[in-house]
Design an enzyme around this catalytic site. Structure first.
Site, short mmCIF file in Angstrom:
data_model
loop_
_atom_site.label_atom_id
_atom_site.label_comp_id
_atom_site.label_asym_id
_atom_site.label_seq_id
_atom_site.Cartn_x
_atom_site.Cartn_y
_atom_site.Cartn_z
N CYS A 18 -9.71 2.65 3.63
CA CYS A 18 -10.74 2.05 4.52
C CYS A 18 -11.77 3.00 4.81
O CYS A 18 -11.99 4.16 4.92
CB CYS A 18 -10.29 1.53 5.80
N ARG A 28 -13.51 3.92 -0.61
CA ARG A 28 -12.30 4.07 -0.02
C ARG A 28 -11.62 2.72 0.26
O ARG A 28 -10.50 2.74 0.78
CB ARG A 28 -12.84 4.55 1.35
N TRP A 80 -8.86 -1.53 2.71
CA TRP A 80 -7.82 -1.02 1.66
C TRP A 80 -6.44 -1.35 2.42
O TRP A 80 -5.88 -0.80 3.36
CB TRP A 80 -7.52 0.55 1.48
N ASN A 103 -9.76 2.67 10.59
CA ASN A 103 -9.04 3.14 9.55
C ASN A 103 -7.98 4.06 9.94
O ASN A 103 -7.88 5.00 10.76
CB ASN A 103 -10.05 4.19 8.69
N GLY A 104 -6.88 3.93 9.56
CA GLY A 104 -5.70 4.49 9.96
C GLY A 104 -4.46 3.40 10.16
O GLY A 104 -4.61 2.47 9.70
N GLU A 126 -2.62 15.06 -16.54
CA GLU A 126 -4.10 14.66 -15.92
C GLU A 126 -4.58 13.73 -16.75
O GLU A 126 -5.24 12.51 -16.51
CB GLU A 126 -4.90 15.79 -15.75
N LYS A 138 -5.40 9.82 -15.68
CA LYS A 138 -6.70 9.19 -15.56
C LYS A 138 -6.45 7.83 -16.51
O LYS A 138 -6.98 6.77 -15.90
CB LYS A 138 -7.62 9.88 -16.57
N GLU A 156 -4.59 5.15 -14.23
CA GLU A 156 -5.09 4.79 -13.06
C GLU A 156 -6.33 3.67 -13.23
O GLU A 156 -6.59 2.87 -12.45
CB GLU A 156 -5.42 5.90 -12.12
N HIS A 202 14.19 15.05 -25.33
CA HIS A 202 15.23 14.62 -24.37
C HIS A 202 15.11 13.28 -23.71
O HIS A 202 15.77 12.87 -22.82
CB HIS A 202 15.35 15.63 -23.06
N LYS A 241 -10.01 6.30 -2.67
CA LYS A 241 -10.48 7.64 -3.05
C LYS A 241 -9.74 8.37 -2.19
O LYS A 241 -9.25 9.62 -2.50
CB LYS A 241 -12.04 7.65 -2.56
#
Ligand code: M6R
Length: 607
Positions: free
Chosen positions: A2, A28, A75, A101-102, A479, A483, A486, A502, A602
């Protein structure tokens, strides 16, 4: 999670400022958007499910007259994305509006109490209790200011919060606990936001609000108090060196692509970090009992690379623990002799902050590497190194990863010096290679971007990928997979190549794409063995390899070459770049916005 913005001004047309600031916070969260602005002495709320453009794009900002307003981009945590759950939330009368936000952890208990008192709460959110609680306390006789403070004292959990009230439209009040709030001090205009980039076009004079503080903001003054005991806190204005262009796309179609292209610049600036910061940081690591690196997501991949570099270059044994696992894995063994190195681009990731706080309670030293000056993590840390990537807006971390790895590289060389594991000439030679990485990345982008586009166009419809590497390249592979998944919503796994036999190898059938990270290092021959295993099963082999590596190129269906030489320990810096480009172009080809991947934000400020 948020984004919050608040503006109070002597100018009477702040709606445009609120909306454009809000757009800069969309990274955000972007499932719902809304504003509450003054209109002829009343508070007008416009909000709905959807992006800022979708919800607020139709407002003719030239026809609004208010000089105070707040905004929110969401969010979702409590309650689905919907008009009713979008912020700002108001009290029963619509005279108090709040953006938050929270997470208010005791909201059910507070809601029950408020409903018993006759309040009508309409959303499923935790936030809505705040304006109603302020209303209730205001009705009991407290001023709005006092009621805001008292309401927060009764809330458990985390908040970055801003309120405007119809009875005092000359000021807005904001506060924070565990969720960021930054105040911007402009000319005849004051701002508060979750992040500096929101108001950066208007001012670079900022005050970082600290946990447990609230601020009363007027166009020409700011008063900060402790929520707990109302003590007035002296102002601490800092000047930020970021400029507004840094938070814009500069002609690129997406922030992510701009940020990939900015990596040489970010890297050069970071490699200039003074040894006056690196040396004491490295000394704390060297003097420690145990060393644990902790981080989340992409920063975790940088930490794994850091672990590898500390071990290889400086022969310093350390561990790397994902921050959301830290309480369960790392914590029990920690003592006041140990140090925890936290790596976080935003410096606000709740899991990483929590890990540092818990370690601090055990007496451990806290060292942090972050890209955001004044972020929460800097305040719990004994030593801080601020990477120099500038603001990163794309949700997918790119340039901040590169600068984290660069910073850990500098620390490794300093540790090698302190521990005598390399001699002077070896350190100088490695340093020269490190200083050459910005030029190397320029060359990767210049010569290999077209190949990355071609490979993305060839494979974009494949539903699943394996990314494999050995040694330090395992983290590069992880990584690359992160990328891709996502931003393009393609299933991808990053794995140690030696481990693929394995289990993951059973995924492979003819045409299954396997991406190999294949620098010419000590793992090279063993990696070729892994390529052969995959080829034997008719996988499509995509390799990222050294320049003119005929052996790998012959084994691969497609390859991307990394020009120039690089010591194995620093190879993730250039080798990750084609993987970022590949992910970016795959997402675009699949029709997605790489800057705003679904369900992500983010900065993840919930645990
Ligand atoms: O701000 P931080 O570096 O602490 O963020 C950690 C992760 O949330 C972040 O790296 C996330 O995984 C990104 N989406 C990766 O691109």
């Amino acid at each position: 999670m948020c984004g919050i913005i608040g503006v109070v001004s002597k100018n009477n047309q702040i709606t445009e400022t609120v909306i454009s600031s809000l757009k800069r916070l969309e990274y955000r969260g972007y499932d719902s958007s809304g504003i509450a602005i003054e209109e002829n002495g009343n508070i007008l709320v416009v909000k709905d499910k959807g992006s800022v453009d979708h919800v607020l794009g139709g407002i003719d900002t030239t026809k609004t007259s208010g000089h105070i307003g707040i905004g929110h981009t969401r969010w979702a945590t409590h309650g689905i994305p919907s008009k009713i759950n979008a912020h700002p939330h108001t009290d029963c009368t619509g005279r108090i509006a709040v953006a938050h936000n929270g997470i208010i952890e005791n909201f059910l208990e507070l809601r029950k109490h408020l409903e018993e008192k006759g309040h009508r709460l309409v959303s499923q959110t935790d936030t809505e209790v705040i304006p109603h609680l302020i209303e209730e306390l205001n009705n009991e006789g407290m001023t709005v200011e006092h009621a805001f403070k008292e309401a927060l004292r009764r809330c458990k959990g985390s908040y970055g919060v801003v309120m405007i009230a119809q009875d005092s439209l000359h000021e807005m009040i904001c506060a924070r606990r565990e969720s960021p709030i930054v105040i911007g001090v402009g000319k005849n205009e004051t701002y508060c936001a979750s992040d500096i980039t929101a108001f950066l076009p208007y001012t670079n004079k900022v005050i970082f609000l600290r946990d447990g503080e609230m601020a009363i903001l007027r166009p020409d003054n700011v008063l900060i108090e402790r929520i707990e005991d109302s003590t007035v806190v002296p102002q601490r204005i800092s000047t930020i060196t970021w400029n507004p262009q840094m938070a814009q796309k500069s002609g690129f179609p997406h922030f992510m692509l701009k940020e990939i292209h900015e990596q040489p610049y970010a890297l050069r600036n970071t490699l200039r970090i003074s040894n006056n910061l690196i040396e004491p940081f490295a000394r704390r690591i060297n003097d420690a009992g145990k060393v644990i690196l902790t981080a989340a997501g992409t920063s975790n991949h940088a930490s794994i690379i850091g672990k590898y570099m500390f071990t290889h270059i400086a022969q310093l044994y350390c561990q790397s623990v994902i921050s959301s696992e830290f309480a369960d894995i790392g914590l029990n063994t920690i003592s006041d002799k140990d140090v925890v190195v936290a790596v976080s681009q935003s410096g606000e990731t709740a899991d990483t902050l929590d890990a540092t706080k818990r370690a601090k309670e055990k007496g451990a030293g806290i060292l942090s590497i972050t890209n955001v000056v004044g972020s929460s993590i800097t305040r719990v840390s004994d030593n801080v190194i601020c990477t120099q990537a500038g603001p990163e807006i794309g949700v997918a971390a790119t340039k901040t990863f590169i600068v984290q790895v660069a910073t850990l590289s500098l620390l490794s060389l300093e540790l090698a010096k302190l521990r005598g594991t390399l001699d002077y000439s070896e350190i100088q030679s490695m340093k020269r290679s490190l200083l050459d990485t910005p030029r190397q990345i320029e060359s990767v982008v210049k010569t290999q971007e077209a190949t990355a586009i071609r490979i993305a166009e060839k494979y974009y419809s494949k539903p699943s990928f394996l990314f494999l590497g050995r040694g330090i390249s395992t983290a590069t592979a992880m990584e690359g997979a992160l990328k891709l998944k996502e931003i393009s919503y393609t299933h991808a796994e990053g794995y140690p190549a030696g481990e693929s036999k394995h289990g993951p190898i059973s995924l492979v059938e003819p045409g299954f794409p396997v991406v190999f990270i294949a620098p010419p290092d000590e793992t090279y021959e063993r990696l070729i063995g892994n390529i052969m295993e995959m080829k034997a099963r008719e996988a499509s082999i995509i390799s990222v390899c050294g320049q003119a590596d005929e052996k790998i190129e012959k084994l691969s269906d497609d390859f991307i070459e990394i020009p120039g030489n690089i010591p194995a320990e620093f190879s993730p810096i250039p080798y990750v770049v084609p993987l970022q480009l590949f992910a970016y172009y795959t997402a675009v080809k699949r029709g997605y916005d790489p800057d705003k991947p679904r369900n992500l934000a983010k900065s993840v400020t919930v645990k």
